[in-house]
Scaffold this motif. Structure first.
Motif, PDB file in Angstrom:
ATOM      1  N   GLU A  74      22.430 -22.611  56.120  1.00 43.33           N
ATOM      2  CA  GLU A  74      22.914 -23.352  57.270  1.00 43.33           C
ATOM      3  C   GLU A  74      22.650 -24.837  57.039  1.00 43.33           C
ATOM      4  O   GLU A  74      21.565 -25.214  56.610  1.00 43.33           O
ATOM      5  CB  GLU A  74      22.202 -22.930  58.549  1.00 43.33           C
ATOM      6  N   ARG A  84      27.341 -30.885  64.147  1.00 47.26           N
ATOM      7  CA  ARG A  84      28.233 -30.181  63.227  1.00 47.26           C
ATOM      8  C   ARG A  84      27.370 -29.229  62.424  1.00 47.26           C
ATOM      9  O   ARG A  84      26.274 -29.593  61.973  1.00 47.26           O
ATOM     10  CB  ARG A  84      28.957 -31.166  62.312  1.00 47.26           C
ATOM     11  N   GLU A  86      27.478 -26.034  59.389  1.00 52.02           N
ATOM     12  CA  GLU A  86      28.158 -25.221  58.385  1.00 52.02           C
ATOM     13  C   GLU A  86      27.243 -24.033  58.103  1.00 52.02           C
ATOM     14  O   GLU A  86      26.145 -24.200  57.586  1.00 52.02           O
ATOM     15  CB  GLU A  86      28.388 -26.034  57.106  1.00 52.02           C
ATOM     16  N   TYR A  88      26.994 -20.463  56.206  1.00 49.44           N
ATOM     17  CA  TYR A  88      27.559 -19.535  55.235  1.00 49.44           C
ATOM     18  C   TYR A  88      27.378 -18.112  55.766  1.00 49.44           C
ATOM     19  O   TYR A  88      26.309 -17.779  56.291  1.00 49.44           O
ATOM     20  CB  TYR A  88      26.838 -19.662  53.899  1.00 49.44           C
ATOM     21  N   ARG A 109      32.435 -19.569  55.473  1.00 46.47           N
ATOM     22  CA  ARG A 109      31.594 -20.488  56.230  1.00 46.47           C
ATOM     23  C   ARG A 109      32.179 -20.722  57.611  1.00 46.47           C
ATOM     24  O   ARG A 109      33.397 -20.881  57.754  1.00 46.47           O
ATOM     25  CB  ARG A 109      31.483 -21.825  55.483  1.00 46.47           C
ATOM     26  N   LEU A 111      32.498 -23.408  60.279  1.00 48.98           N
ATOM     27  CA  LEU A 111      32.415 -24.857  60.408  1.00 48.98           C
ATOM     28  C   LEU A 111      32.522 -25.164  61.898  1.00 48.98           C
ATOM     29  O   LEU A 111      33.619 -25.133  62.471  1.00 48.98           O
ATOM     30  CB  LEU A 111      33.540 -25.524  59.616  1.00 48.98           C
TER      31      LEU A 111
END
Length: 168
Positions: A74, A84, A86, A88, A109, A111
């Motif tokens: 992360e 924000r 991301e 996985y 991922r 997003l």
């Protein structure tokens, strides 16, 4: 520093609520990871969650025997009340297609753009899914005498309130 760690944990928890909601087919839990008016883009088009989730839950219940979402790495950037993230993921899913069961493995991922709300904490405002790989194979039973099988008397996962985790 402590406040940032708390924010990061809340962001992680929002992702976990989504994964658990999908894996347990729990629409209420699935939705509580998102703000009202949030969008989700699993298919190449950003769709309001309020519109996509009923279809999504119906598809899960009809075509998916079991799902298991695992969050790996992360990465989070926080700027005030906006973040924000991301995340996985690896998803292992058993799917029914044309009367046959398949194991569908995929990695990608999430997003996410998240927003902190005074009452609700951190929730997703917009999610895009980037797919990195997949593998599909027909379900095969374990070979006769295979020593590593789930015991018949073993605790089994389930969809919805029948899952053992709801009885804690």
């Amino acid at each position: 520093m402590i406040a940032e760690l708390y924010d990061r944990q809340q962001i992680h928890d929002a992702v976990m609520r989504y994964c658990r909601g999908v894996d347990r087919c729990d629409a209420e839990l699935l939705e509580c990871g998102y703000h009202d008016g949030a969008t989700d883009n699993h298919t190449g088009e950003a769709i309001p969650v309020a519109e996509s989730n009923p279809f999504f839950m119906e598809t899960l219940e009809k075509a998916f025997v079991a799902t298991q979402h695992n969050i790996c790495n992360e990465y989070v950037e926080i700027d005030g009340d906006i973040a924000r993230s991301e995340s996985y993921f690896m998803a292992c899913q058993r799917v029914v297609h044309d009367g046959e069961e398949y194991d569908w493995f995929l990695g990608g991922r999430y997003l996410d753009t998240l927003r902190r709300d005074e009452e609700l904490g951190w929730r997703v405002d917009a999610r895009r899914v980037a797919y990195d790989w997949e593998r599909v194979e027909p379900r095969r039973p374990a070979p006769q005498g295979f020593p590593f099988q789930i015991p018949d008397a073993g605790l089994r996962g389930n969809r919805g309130a029948a899952d053992p985790s709801y009885a804690w």
